[in-house]
Design a protein around this motif. Structure first.
Motif, PDB file in Angstrom:
ATOM      1  N   ALA A  67       0.820  -1.209   0.000  1.00 56.46           N
ATOM      2  CA  ALA A  67       0.000   0.000   0.000  1.00 56.46           C
ATOM      3  C   ALA A  67       0.853   1.258   0.000  1.00 56.46           C
ATOM      4  O   ALA A  67       0.436   2.306  -0.512  1.00 56.46           O
ATOM      5  N   LYS A  81      -5.636   0.636  -1.566  1.00 59.36           N
ATOM      6  CA  LYS A  81      -6.729  -0.304  -1.307  1.00 59.36           C
ATOM      7  C   LYS A  81      -6.228  -1.693  -0.939  1.00 59.36           C
ATOM      8  O   LYS A  81      -7.029  -2.554  -0.565  1.00 59.36           O
ATOM      9  N   ALA A  84      -7.422  -2.437   2.495  1.00 52.59           N
ATOM     10  CA  ALA A  84      -8.793  -2.936   2.634  1.00 52.59           C
ATOM     11  C   ALA A  84      -8.885  -4.402   2.234  1.00 52.59           C
ATOM     12  O   ALA A  84      -9.604  -5.187   2.868  1.00 52.59           O
ATOM     13  N   THR A 149      -6.139   1.885   7.910  1.00 49.86           N
ATOM     14  CA  THR A 149      -7.182   0.861   8.040  1.00 49.86           C
ATOM     15  C   THR A 149      -6.590  -0.480   8.447  1.00 49.86           C
ATOM     16  O   THR A 149      -7.165  -1.219   9.253  1.00 49.86           O
ATOM     17  N   SER A 205     -13.546  -2.458   5.771  1.00 51.69           N
ATOM     18  CA  SER A 205     -12.854  -2.731   4.510  1.00 51.69           C
ATOM     19  C   SER A 205     -13.752  -2.458   3.307  1.00 51.69           C
ATOM     20  O   SER A 205     -13.316  -1.871   2.316  1.00 51.69           O
ATOM     21  N   LEU A 208     -14.061   1.218   2.434  1.00 49.41           N
ATOM     22  CA  LEU A 208     -12.941   1.760   1.677  1.00 49.41           C
ATOM     23  C   LEU A 208     -12.960   1.291   0.230  1.00 49.41           C
ATOM     24  O   LEU A 208     -12.700   2.062  -0.693  1.00 49.41           O
ATOM     25  N   LEU A 209     -13.256   0.020   0.015  1.00 47.78           N
ATOM     26  CA  LEU A 209     -13.289  -0.501  -1.353  1.00 47.78           C
ATOM     27  C   LEU A 209     -14.408   0.141  -2.171  1.00 47.78           C
ATOM     28  O   LEU A 209     -14.287   0.288  -3.388  1.00 47.78           O
ATOM     29  N   ASP A 211     -15.353   3.212  -1.855  1.00 48.78           N
ATOM     30  CA  ASP A 211     -15.099   4.665  -1.881  1.00 48.78           C
ATOM     31  C   ASP A 211     -16.110   5.433  -1.025  1.00 48.78           C
ATOM     32  O   ASP A 211     -16.715   6.420  -1.473  1.00 48.78           O
ATOM     33  N   ARG A 241     -12.925  10.690  -0.607  1.00 49.52           N
ATOM     34  CA  ARG A 241     -12.718   9.267  -0.342  1.00 49.52           C
ATOM     35  C   ARG A 241     -11.302   9.098   0.180  1.00 49.52           C
ATOM     36  O   ARG A 241     -10.492  10.031   0.113  1.00 49.52           O
ATOM     37  N   SER A 243      -7.927   6.198   0.312  1.00 55.43           N
ATOM     38  CA  SER A 243      -7.328   4.972  -0.206  1.00 55.43           C
ATOM     39  C   SER A 243      -5.988   4.808   0.486  1.00 55.43           C
ATOM     40  O   SER A 243      -5.028   5.525   0.183  1.00 55.43           O
TER      41      SER A 243
END
Length: 302
Positions: A67, A81, A84, A149, A205, A208-209, A211, A241, A243
């Motif tokens: 990440a 991502k 996530a 996250t 998770s 986040l995926l 958005d 959002r 990421s």
């Protein structure tokens, strides 16, 4: 979130993954010894939990490193991502272990086994609690600085561990001095709590995926910063959002119709600088709109 550099965030996140992996592997060894000596199903529950914590921490370590990799030609928005995805992977492992633990606990509940070497089991649990609490304090420090996250998900594992370890001490004492069925009963409760924790990780998770927008508190702060600029007449169509560590902010800035393109661009840069002061490292896109356009289209107004 505290304003620190991306390099410092990356350093803290890597340290957190190394620390959690080390603690998990150490606790696995200790709990395995205690379980073999006591034959306690609740101790086996926390041993399984620690094994999954170690696996999840290793997944986290790999995911965080991925990440933190910079954006490239194939991933223009970075690799954030991956955190996530790691969270979903952790939730899958946690759910599987909880279901296995439920079956074992039910089996021992109908056929309770006496607890032996109870003091050893309690001592190991006390050591586990101290180590887990120390790790959680460090993880919370990292979360406060990075809002990661992956680290949040990892800390949730160890929060579960802390409660599990405390309940195992109670289960060992009750089973040793009273009814042996307390041991599998507590294991059932632990399994239920682990399943609940897995669901929390899945929700975080998926948000986040998919958005998910930033919290309302942050959105209101962004609006206040933009409207605080003396040349800004308003704003609309705010989209946000996250990421990984990167925050993405898009908005339409309402400006006086008489401004030249260069003047509008300068104001936009100044607004962007104000937002970056509050959200360092954010990716910000600002579209300049003439104020009269908003008057003609009231649906734009926020």
């Amino acid at each position: 979130m505290n304003s620190i550099s991306s390099e410092e965030k990356a350093r803290l996140m890597k340290l957190a993954t190394y620390a959690s992996t080390s603690v998990a592997l150490t606790l696995i060894i200790c709990k395995m010894v205690a379980w073999l000596m006591t034959d306690s199903v609740s101790l086996m529950a926390t041993l399984i939990d620690s094994c999954l914590d170690a696996l999840a921490s290793i997944i986290n370590l790999v995911a965080v490193r991925h990440a933190l990799a910079p954006a490239d030609k194939q991933h223009r928005f970075g690799h954030g991502k991956a955190e996530a995805l790691a969270g979903l992977g952790q939730a899958t492992f946690i759910t599987g272990s909880a279901l296995f633990l439920l079956l074992e606990a039910i089996s021992h509940f109908w056929n309770p086994q006496p607890i032996s070497e109870m003091p050893v089991g309690v001592a190991i649990m006390v050591v586990s609690i101290v180590a887990t609490y120390g790790l959680m304090m460090f993880q919370q420090h990292v979360i406060n600085k990075t809002d990661s996250t992956a680290i949040k998900a990892d800390r949730l594992h160890y929060k579960t561990d802390l409660l599990v370890n405390g309940s195992v001490i109670i289960a060992l004492l009750l089973a040793y001095y009273g009814w042996a069925g307390f041991d599998p009963l507590f294991a059932l409760l632990i399994a239920g709590y682990i399943l609940y924790s897995a669901w929390e990780i899945v929700q975080e998770s998926l948000g986040l995926l998919m958005d998910r927008e930033m919290p309302d508190e942050d959105r209101q702060k962004i609006k206040a910063i933009v409207r605080g600029h003396p040349k800004a007449l308003g704003m609309h169509d705010l989209r946000t959002r996250t990421s990984g560590m990167t925050i993405f902010i898009q908005l339409h800035l309402e400006l006086d119709d008489s401004l030249t393109l260069m003047q509008a661009h300068t104001i936009s840069d100044e607004v962007e600088a104000l937002l970056l002061a509050e959200y360092p490292g954010a990716e910000i896109i600002i579209h300049e709109d003439p104020a009269s356009l908003v008057e003609q289209h009231p649906e734009f107004a926020e």
